[in-house]
Design an enzyme around this catalytic site. Sequence first.
Site, PDB file in Angstrom:
ATOM      1  N   GLY A 166      11.265   9.442   6.070  1.00 40.72           N
ATOM      2  CA  GLY A 166      11.463   8.026   6.616  1.00 40.72           C
ATOM      3  C   GLY A 166      12.295   9.378   9.086  1.00 40.72           C
ATOM      4  O   GLY A 166      12.359  10.304   7.825  1.00 40.72           O
ATOM      5  N   GLN A 167      11.595   8.563   9.681  1.00 41.84           N
ATOM      6  CA  GLN A 167      12.322   9.356  10.947  1.00 41.84           C
ATOM      7  C   GLN A 167      13.724   9.442  10.825  1.00 41.84           C
ATOM      8  O   GLN A 167      13.664  10.741  11.527  1.00 41.84           O
ATOM      9  CB  GLN A 167      12.190   8.315  11.708  1.00 41.84           C
ATOM     10  CG  GLN A 167      12.084   8.681  13.474  1.00 41.84           C
ATOM     11  CD  GLN A 167      12.686   8.012  14.442  1.00 41.84           C
ATOM     12  OE1 GLN A 167      12.594   6.665  14.274  1.00 41.84           O
ATOM     13  NE2 GLN A 167      12.335   7.943  15.142  1.00 41.84           N
ATOM     14  N   ILE A 213      10.000   6.142  -1.381  1.00 44.60           N
ATOM     15  CA  ILE A 213       9.065   5.725  -2.591  1.00 44.60           C
ATOM     16  C   ILE A 213       7.372   6.624  -2.466  1.00 44.60           C
ATOM     17  O   ILE A 213       6.785   6.637  -2.985  1.00 44.60           O
ATOM     18  CB  ILE A 213       8.831   3.888  -1.926  1.00 44.60           C
ATOM     19  CG1 ILE A 213       7.515   3.366  -3.182  1.00 44.60           C
ATOM     20  CG2 ILE A 213       7.697   3.771  -0.695  1.00 44.60           C
ATOM     21  CD1 ILE A 213       7.772   1.259  -2.633  1.00 44.60           C
ATOM     22  N   ARG A 214       7.950   7.791  -1.293  1.00 43.24           N
ATOM     23  CA  ARG A 214       6.896   8.350  -1.134  1.00 43.24           C
ATOM     24  C   ARG A 214       6.914   9.928  -0.737  1.00 43.24           C
ATOM     25  O   ARG A 214       8.515   9.866  -0.576  1.00 43.24           O
ATOM     26  CB  ARG A 214       5.625   7.712  -0.259  1.00 43.24           C
ATOM     27  CG  ARG A 214       6.783   8.014   1.229  1.00 43.24           C
ATOM     28  CD  ARG A 214       5.814   7.470   2.582  1.00 43.24           C
ATOM     29  NE  ARG A 214       6.765   7.129   3.415  1.00 43.24           N
ATOM     30  CZ  ARG A 214       6.487   7.965   4.887  1.00 43.24           C
ATOM     31  NH1 ARG A 214       5.724   8.883   4.708  1.00 43.24           N
ATOM     32  NH2 ARG A 214       7.720   7.927   5.613  1.00 43.24           N
ATOM     33  N   ASP A 216      12.035   3.864  -5.934  1.00 42.26           N
ATOM     34  CA  ASP A 216      12.241   2.317  -5.473  1.00 42.26           C
ATOM     35  C   ASP A 216      13.227   1.680  -5.175  1.00 42.26           C
ATOM     36  O   ASP A 216      13.782   0.940  -6.468  1.00 42.26           O
ATOM     37  CB  ASP A 216      10.501   1.469  -5.965  1.00 42.26           C
ATOM     38  CG  ASP A 216      10.710  -0.099  -5.982  1.00 42.26           C
ATOM     39  OD1 ASP A 216      11.226   0.247  -4.213  1.00 42.26           O
ATOM     40  OD2 ASP A 216       9.934  -1.051  -6.043  1.00 42.26           O
ATOM     41  N   TYR A 238      14.354  -7.997  10.382  1.00 42.24           N
ATOM     42  CA  TYR A 238      14.915  -7.973  10.925  1.00 42.24           C
ATOM     43  C   TYR A 238      17.113  -8.033  10.717  1.00 42.24           C
ATOM     44  O   TYR A 238      17.663  -7.647  10.337  1.00 42.24           O
ATOM     45  CB  TYR A 238      14.369  -6.793  11.571  1.00 42.24           C
ATOM     46  CG  TYR A 238      15.279  -5.009  11.631  1.00 42.24           C
ATOM     47  CD1 TYR A 238      14.674  -4.426  10.325  1.00 42.24           C
ATOM     48  CD2 TYR A 238      15.662  -4.629  12.446  1.00 42.24           C
ATOM     49  CE1 TYR A 238      15.438  -3.274  10.732  1.00 42.24           C
ATOM     50  CE2 TYR A 238      16.133  -3.416  12.425  1.00 42.24           C
ATOM     51  CZ  TYR A 238      15.975  -2.462  11.329  1.00 42.24           C
ATOM     52  OH  TYR A 238      16.041  -1.368  11.803  1.00 42.24           O
TER      53      TYR A 238
HETATM   54  N1  LIG Z   1      14.845   4.590  13.929  1.00 45.09           N
HETATM   55  C1  LIG Z   1      15.701   3.283  14.265  1.00 45.09           C
HETATM   56  O1  LIG Z   1      14.982   4.031  15.844  1.00 45.09           O
HETATM   57  C2  LIG Z   1      16.475   2.834  14.109  1.00 45.09           C
HETATM   58  C3  LIG Z   1      17.273   1.958  14.992  1.00 45.09           C
HETATM   59  C4  LIG Z   1      18.513   1.076  14.041  1.00 45.09           C
HETATM   60  C5  LIG Z   1      18.117   1.588  12.592  1.00 45.09           C
HETATM   61  N2  LIG Z   1      17.347   2.085  11.908  1.00 45.09           N
HETATM   62  C6  LIG Z   1      17.848   1.891  10.695  1.00 45.09           C
HETATM   63  O2  LIG Z   1      18.078   3.464   9.743  1.00 45.09           O
HETATM   64  C7  LIG Z   1      17.066   3.299   8.475  1.00 45.09           C
HETATM   65  C8  LIG Z   1      16.015   4.346   8.451  1.00 45.09           C
HETATM   66  O3  LIG Z   1      15.093   4.250   9.385  1.00 45.09           O
HETATM   67  P1  LIG Z   1      13.877   5.051   9.769  1.00 45.09           P
HETATM   68  O4  LIG Z   1      13.604   4.655  11.466  1.00 45.09           O
HETATM   69  O5  LIG Z   1      13.723   6.483   9.003  1.00 45.09           O
HETATM   70  O6  LIG Z   1      13.163   4.061   9.172  1.00 45.09           O
HETATM   71  P2  LIG Z   1      11.633   4.898   8.135  1.00 45.09           P
HETATM   72  O7  LIG Z   1      11.160   3.633   8.268  1.00 45.09           O
HETATM   73  O8  LIG Z   1      10.716   5.764   9.446  1.00 45.09           O
HETATM   74  O9  LIG Z   1      11.962   5.348   7.102  1.00 45.09           O
HETATM   75  C9  LIG Z   1      12.207   4.027   5.923  1.00 45.09           C
HETATM   76  C10 LIG Z   1      11.996   5.184   5.135  1.00 45.09           C
HETATM   77  O10 LIG Z   1      11.907   4.402   3.150  1.00 45.09           O
HETATM   78  C11 LIG Z   1      11.345   4.183   2.844  1.00 45.09           C
HETATM   79  N3  LIG Z   1      10.686   3.206   1.644  1.00 45.09           N
HETATM   80  C12 LIG Z   1       9.776   2.052   1.984  1.00 45.09           C
HETATM   81  N4  LIG Z   1      10.394   1.241   1.084  1.00 45.09           N
HETATM   82  C13 LIG Z   1      11.292   2.092   0.209  1.00 45.09           C
HETATM   83  C14 LIG Z   1      11.198   1.528  -1.081  1.00 45.09           C
HETATM   84  N5  LIG Z   1      11.024   0.163  -1.406  1.00 45.09           N
HETATM   85  N6  LIG Z   1      12.179   2.396  -1.887  1.00 45.09           N
HETATM   86  C15 LIG Z   1      12.381   4.299  -1.450  1.00 45.09           C
HETATM   87  N7  LIG Z   1      11.854   4.020   0.372  1.00 45.09           N
HETATM   88  C16 LIG Z   1      11.858   3.310   0.591  1.00 45.09           C
HETATM   89  C17 LIG Z   1       9.794   4.279   3.557  1.00 45.09           C
HETATM   90  O11 LIG Z   1       9.244   5.460   2.869  1.00 45.09           O
HETATM   91  C18 LIG Z   1       9.831   5.491   4.695  1.00 45.09           C
HETATM   92  O12 LIG Z   1      10.534   7.120   4.253  1.00 45.09           O
HETATM   93  C19 LIG Z   1      16.699   1.329   8.174  1.00 45.09           C
HETATM   94  O13 LIG Z   1      17.829   0.941   7.604  1.00 45.09           O
HETATM   95  C20 LIG Z   1      16.803   1.148   9.608  1.00 45.09           C
HETATM   96  O14 LIG Z   1      17.198  -0.345   9.834  1.00 45.09           O
HETATM   97  C21 LIG Z   1      16.292   2.416  12.806  1.00 45.09           C
END
Ligand SMILES: NC(=O)c1ccc[n+]([C@@H]2O[C@H](COP(=O)([O-])OP(=O)(O)OC[C@H]3O[C@@H](n4cnc5c(N)ncnc54)[C@H](O)[C@@H]3O)[C@@H](O)[C@H]2O)c1
Length: 317
Positions: A12-13, A36-37, A53, A143
């Site tokens: 993810g990000q 998961i991907r 997962d 959320y």
């Molecule tokens: N990016 C932001 O601005 C931000 C702000 C506050 C909090 N957060 C928190 O930080 C964490 C990461 O955020 P992010 O922005 O990287 O999110 P994202 O959506 O970019 O990445 C999440 C990753 O989790 C993976 N995922 C989804 N379901 C899954 C599963 N069942 N098993 C394994 N992997 C799975 C996705 O494929 C994805 O790569 C999260 O908990 C999010 O709530 C992010």
Amino acid sequence: MASKILIIGACGQIGTELTTALREKVGNNNVIASDIREGDEELMASGPFEILDATNFEQVEGVIEKHDINEVYLMAAMLSATAEKFPMKGWELNMNSLFHVLNIAKAGKIQKVFWPSSIAVFGPTTPKLDTPQQTVMEPSTVYGISKQAGERWCEYYYKKFGVDVRSIRYPGLISYKTLPGGGTTDYAVEIYHEALKTGKYTSFLKEDTELPMMFMDDAIRATISLMEAPAEKVKVRSSYNLSALNFTPKTLAASIRKHIPEFEISYAPDFRQEIADSWPSSIDDSHAREDWGWQHEYDLEKMTSEMLEGIREVHHV
Ligand SMILES: NC(=O)c1ccc[n+]([C@@H]2O[C@H](COP(=O)([O-])OP(=O)(O)OC[C@H]3O[C@@H](n4cnc5c(N)ncnc54)[C@H](O)[C@@H]3O)[C@@H](O)[C@H]2O)c1
């Protein structure tokens, strides 16, 4: 003994950049990326990867045992805007994945956990300016409810079972390497891409919506430094407020115009406006600064320069 780290949600990000940073620090083979991907080419080529997962206890435990893991960063979650569309799925992913990791830590199979919370734990009744560490928390999104519950469970597992779990309430995170995953602050990333590609952008938030934000490098540095802090310095075991900058779509556009004078912004608020309106405009993060020495490095101007340069380089715009 070197830490053996598992990152769940590594593609993810945040996970993508966290994986790179941790691999640079402790060695590629000591950081197992999982998701998961599959992730981008660079991430997949840089070290061990497992498809996993996070809602499946046996899979999470299996990977932890297979690689002799002692630290887990749980980044898998469904983000704010997406979870409003799929409430039950969001709840299930956000809560079950956390319980699995906390229970594995409780059983003594891992020694340290990082789990991210968010400014979404706050709600419309929270003081909006300089939101304190401890305050009214009545989140109005699926959320936010999942993050608030998660914080309570983290503190509970720390107090009852001695689980060394650490957490940050991230603000909106701005980065250029990986696109954001369905949050309410995604506009602040999309705007840079569109500024370079088309010279214009239509914001899904109103021009004067001020939200707390942070450049990804600062967020990664904060995360690693919280995890490296001696346990006794980590006094907040729910989740730390963390802050760097606050801006509106209008001020962000003005900072882009310093580099691209012809850039145009227009506004078409959608369902995400209501979510943004329920969140703070600025955050008091004095606990993080006092307890483990947090300091941000990026202001708006520095971030805008880096974002535009980074997008040009990585995405060849
Ligand atoms: N990016 C932001 O601005 C931000 C702000 C506050 C909090 N957060 C928190 O930080 C964490 C990461 O955020 P992010 O922005 O990287 O999110 P994202 O959506 O970019 O990445 C999440 C990753 O989790 C993976 N995922 C989804 N379901 C899954 C599963 N069942 N098993 C394994 N992997 C799975 C996705 O494929 C994805 O790569 C999260 O908990 C999010 O709530 C992010």
